[in-house]
Design an enzyme around this catalytic site. Structure first.
Site, PDB file in Angstrom:
ATOM      1  N   TYR A  48       0.825  -1.208   0.000  1.00  0.00           N
ATOM      2  CA  TYR A  48       0.000   0.000   0.000  1.00  0.00           C
ATOM      3  C   TYR A  48       0.864   1.265   0.000  1.00  0.00           C
ATOM      4  CZ  TYR A  48      -3.693  -3.213   1.647  1.00  0.00           C
ATOM      5  OH  TYR A  48      -4.584  -4.254   1.798  1.00  0.00           O
ATOM      6  N   HIS A 106       0.826 -11.721   1.908  1.00  0.00           N
ATOM      7  CA  HIS A 106      -0.239 -11.038   1.179  1.00  0.00           C
ATOM      8  C   HIS A 106      -0.853 -11.861   0.054  1.00  0.00           C
ATOM      9  CE1 HIS A 106      -1.515  -6.635   0.180  1.00  0.00           C
ATOM     10  NE2 HIS A 106      -2.524  -7.462   0.070  1.00  0.00           N
TER      11      HIS A 106
END
Length: 309
Positions: A48, A106
């Site tokens: 992010y 992730h």
């Protein structure tokens, strides 16, 4: 705030604030607003590109660290034992904390086995209070539990005890309810988290007549109904908003309860498929690989990150 008890006894707030698609320039203020509103669980990720801004907000908030629950995620290009350790230490530095409450792998690609060994070691050292995975479908999750989570001896000769994932963060919303996956997660004592708990409104979810009728019955917004549905299923959620008033609305989920009949009506909305994409689609796997290559060339610039749940 209600919590979910992880398999190691850690209590994790069931409701948090997510910063996916929040730009680095916006993140610090958004997290400060979320914390001021009452959120205590913040969900970020290496991919992010806003961990440092999350850390700045945590520091400036003045809230004691032990009152917060911070989640981050290791990105694919950092998978592998040594790379993962290095990346987690970098995340700790950016987040300006001595430990991360929950660290996830992730994606289910690349050297996830080596990455998991790194997380197990960092967990044993106390740098990570809990560890888990994200986007692992039932088959890969079970395979991972059976073959990746074994005792091993690290480079220093220390015995590291194998640990099974404590959390699996996946796509869950009324149009993709993941019932089979949730059954397998219960079997392996893994807690569910939902990314995109509102499905981004895709395929008309925000106009769904069933959800609108239930919302009218409770005097709540459709968003609040969907978020409450997750909570009653025991699923942790991270609604994102840049608007402080909307953040407050997202916290008002504990003053009402959906009936069994309403839960059944929402259950009937399940389409049994992703409204985004499948991680088992070879073209999607190829796309992730291409994206990692492009990001390396672009110096990890945030603009190169596109819908990489």
């Amino acid at each position: 705030m209600e919590t979910i008890k992880l398999s190691n006894g850690i209590q994790m707030p069931i409701l948090g604030y997510g910063v996916y698609r929040v730009s680095p320039e916006e993140t610090e203020q958004c997290v400060l607003d979320a914390l001021a509103t009452g959120f205590r669980h913040i969900d970020t990720a290496q991919s992010y590109f806003n961990e440092r801004e999350v850390g700045n907000a945590i520091r400036k908030s003045g809230i004691p660290r032990n009152e917060l629950f911070i989640t981050s995620k290791v990105w694919i290009e950092h998978f592998g034992y040594e790379q993962t350790i290095e990346s987690v230490l970098e995340s700790l530095d950016k987040l300006q904390t001595d430990y991360i409450d929950l660290m996830l792998l992730h994606q289910p690609f690349g050297d996830a086995y080596g990455a998991w060994r790194a997380l197990e070691e960092l967990y044993q050292e106390g740098k990570l209070k809990a560890i888990g995975i994200s986007n692992f479908y039932a088959d890969r999750m079970v395979e991972f539990c059976r073959f990746a989570c074994n005792d091993f001896v690290n480079a220093d000769g220390d015995l590291i005890q194998g640990v099974r994932p404590m959390v699996n963060q996946v796509e869950i919303h009324p149009y993709h309810q993941q019932n089979t996956l949730l059954e397998w997660m219960r079997k392996y004592d893994i807690r569910p988290e939902a990314w995109a708990p509102l499905g981004e409104g895709r395929e008309g979810l925000f106009e769904d007549e069933t959800l609108k009728a239930i919302a009218a019955n409770h005097g709540k917004s459709l968003h609040q109904i969907v978020l409450r549905w997750h909570i009653q299923r025991g699923i942790a959620i991270f609604p994102m908003s840049r608007n402080k008033a909307h953040m407050a609305d997202n916290l008002h989920l504990f003053d009402f309860e959906l009936t069994d009949e309403e839960m059944a009506r929402i259950a009937a909305l399940d389409k049994g498929r992703s409204v985004f994409f499948s991680h088992q689609d070879p073209a999607i796997v190829e796309w992730f690989g291409q994206m990692v290559e492009e990001r390396k060339k672009q110096g990890h610039h945030p603009a190169s990150e596109k819908k990489a749940w």
